[in-house]
Enzyme design. Sequence first.
Site, short mmCIF file in Angstrom:
data_model
loop_
_atom_site.label_atom_id
_atom_site.label_comp_id
_atom_site.label_asym_id
_atom_site.label_seq_id
_atom_site.Cartn_x
_atom_site.Cartn_y
_atom_site.Cartn_z
CB SER A 342 -0.92 0.01 1.21
OG SER A 342 -1.92 -0.97 1.07
CE LYS A 345 -4.51 1.85 -0.82
NZ LYS A 345 -3.81 0.55 -0.74
CB SER A 406 -4.49 1.77 3.48
OG SER A 406 -3.71 1.30 2.41
CE LYS A 507 -1.48 4.12 2.84
NZ LYS A 507 -1.51 2.81 3.60
#
Length: 669
Positions: A342, A345, A406, A507
């Site tokens: 993820s 992203k 997420s 993140k």
Amino acid sequence: MFRAVRPEADGGAETPAKDAKGADDAKGAKAPAKGEDVPADRATSVFRTVRPEADGAAEAPAKGADDAKGADDAKAAKAPAKGEDAPADQATAVFRAVRPKGDDGSEAKGAEAAKGEDTPADRATAVFGAVSPKKNGKAAASVDQPTELLKAPEAEPGGKGGKTPAESDSERTSQFVPLKSLDGAPAKPEKQEKPGKPEKAAKAPAIPVSVTPPAPPKAQPPKGGPAVDGAAAPAQPAAPLDLLAQLTNTPPPPETPARNAMRRVKIYAPLVVLLLIVFCAVQAFRPLPDTKLSIASAKATFTFEGQKFDMPWPGEGQAAAMVQGVGSLGTYGEEKPVPTASVAKVMTAYVILKNHPLQKGDKGPDIEVDAEAEQEAKSQDESRVPLTKGEKFSEYDMLQMLLIPSGNNAARLLARWDAKTRDAFVAKMNDAAKELGMSKTTYTDPSGFDKTTVSTAVDQLKLAEAVMKNEVFREIVAKPNADVPGGPHLNNNNDTLLLKVGVLGIKTGSSTPAGGTLMWAAKRTVGGKEHMILGATMDQHFKGGPDPNAENSLLMVKNVSYKMIKAVQDSLTSVTIVKKGDVVGYVEDGLGGKTPVVATKDLTGAGWPGMAAKLTLGKGAKPVPHEAKAGTEVGELTVGSGTGAMKVPVALQKNLVEPSFGAKLTRLG
């Protein structure tokens, strides 16, 4: 021009002398009888003078030797009798000379002389004839030379009548005939005097003149042809120096190396001087090179004191970290592309904010939820957010759904909203990666769910540095949770780490192929300035037991990342690197000249023990001039790099002047 009349000798009338040409043309003509008027002189005559009588005898006129045509017409004419009046004077005569009589009382012919007598010269330039003295009782032939001016008259022993004989018809009717060139036919020999007549004594001329006639010119062969009659071929034209030597009667100087060298100097010296003048003018007026700032070698680096910092890197995978504006903390592990999970992203958010930028407090346009996003919300194998078709959320809220919980379905919805199709948006992601220098990164989907989306810790650190400059992005990733108006409550998977002091996000990511991944950020304030610490930790796999959905790997990556964050925060310090007034560099004029520059204030910088900070000297807002007074600010001294670098202005220590003329003259580049 002039003709002179000689006086009578022994009472006899003077017989006119014949001209060379006139004698040929007027043979057989007789002189006028006594008492008859002698014809007037030629048209060109001006004056005629009569010599005084000797013993009462009248002077008889003589024919001009220079009157060629008149002599021809009156060759046979006789002199007037004694006692008769002399004919009138000629119109233009000034002097008239009479040749002396022979022994028989007759005048010798001008064109012919007796054998044994000298042949008179017949020259085109003769004007007056002089009477030669008698030789051996004979009257000498008159000398007719081009240099004679006057022919001295002979005094007659006894004149009769006392009258001048009248002019003959030939004299009055004579006309101007040019003299014949001597270069023509040779003069005829004089005739012998009549025998039986005794010679009359002739008196020597008053001024005897003897002139040697010039030698005839030698015949020369035609130019370029062979010699004629044994004559040598003509020489080639003389060189200028030889010709000058002939004219000045001075031989040419001998050829020597010294003379040759001096001649070359005289020839080439003016050209060399001219070229030097042109060169000097061009060098003096050439545009000056741009000035530039160079840092002093002693100030190029600064090493922080203390024991060298030891970064607690993870025991596996790969990691990279840096302090923004200060420098790199280094890297760990093999730099090879691995799945990002993820963390991909972050690139999705970067492209959305790049194409649809937001300001702080701005929510942006509404985005409507489509059926595909609603269907993906029901998936059990990936992270998602609850969405219903037809709902509308602002761009800001959709970015919160993307980064905090997420949601994969939120990432795909944003991609379709921006680029209409998923593939078109992925292409934008890869283009942005190239712009940032992420050479080992490949995106195949906007969420990172696909294991083919790969990157490295070093590349993800580049993306972190770029995206953290966006204030809206920093605000969102720092939230541990959030409530969306009209939507779900959002919890951050990084909430436990975000609760730590100074941690800013960024993140998390986890999957079985990727393990645990984390792009992280933290801050530390030293020396009154806040510094951002950035890092990326990837490919962390839990090996101590089961790892459903890579949850243990996610926990593992957060723990090792925080250890690195904490170590950097504790080691980061600030010191004074350059003091005010220190010479930190020079302004170079491009021609060898240097003017020192000094720091206008203290420069402090952040770092960790053992770190070698790099200093740079660059231009400020204005370009560096060619001339300026001391104290003029000309640039900035910087320590570190990026947005967090520390800077102070630098100024001239003394006046900056243009390069000297000598420096301009010796400029080669």
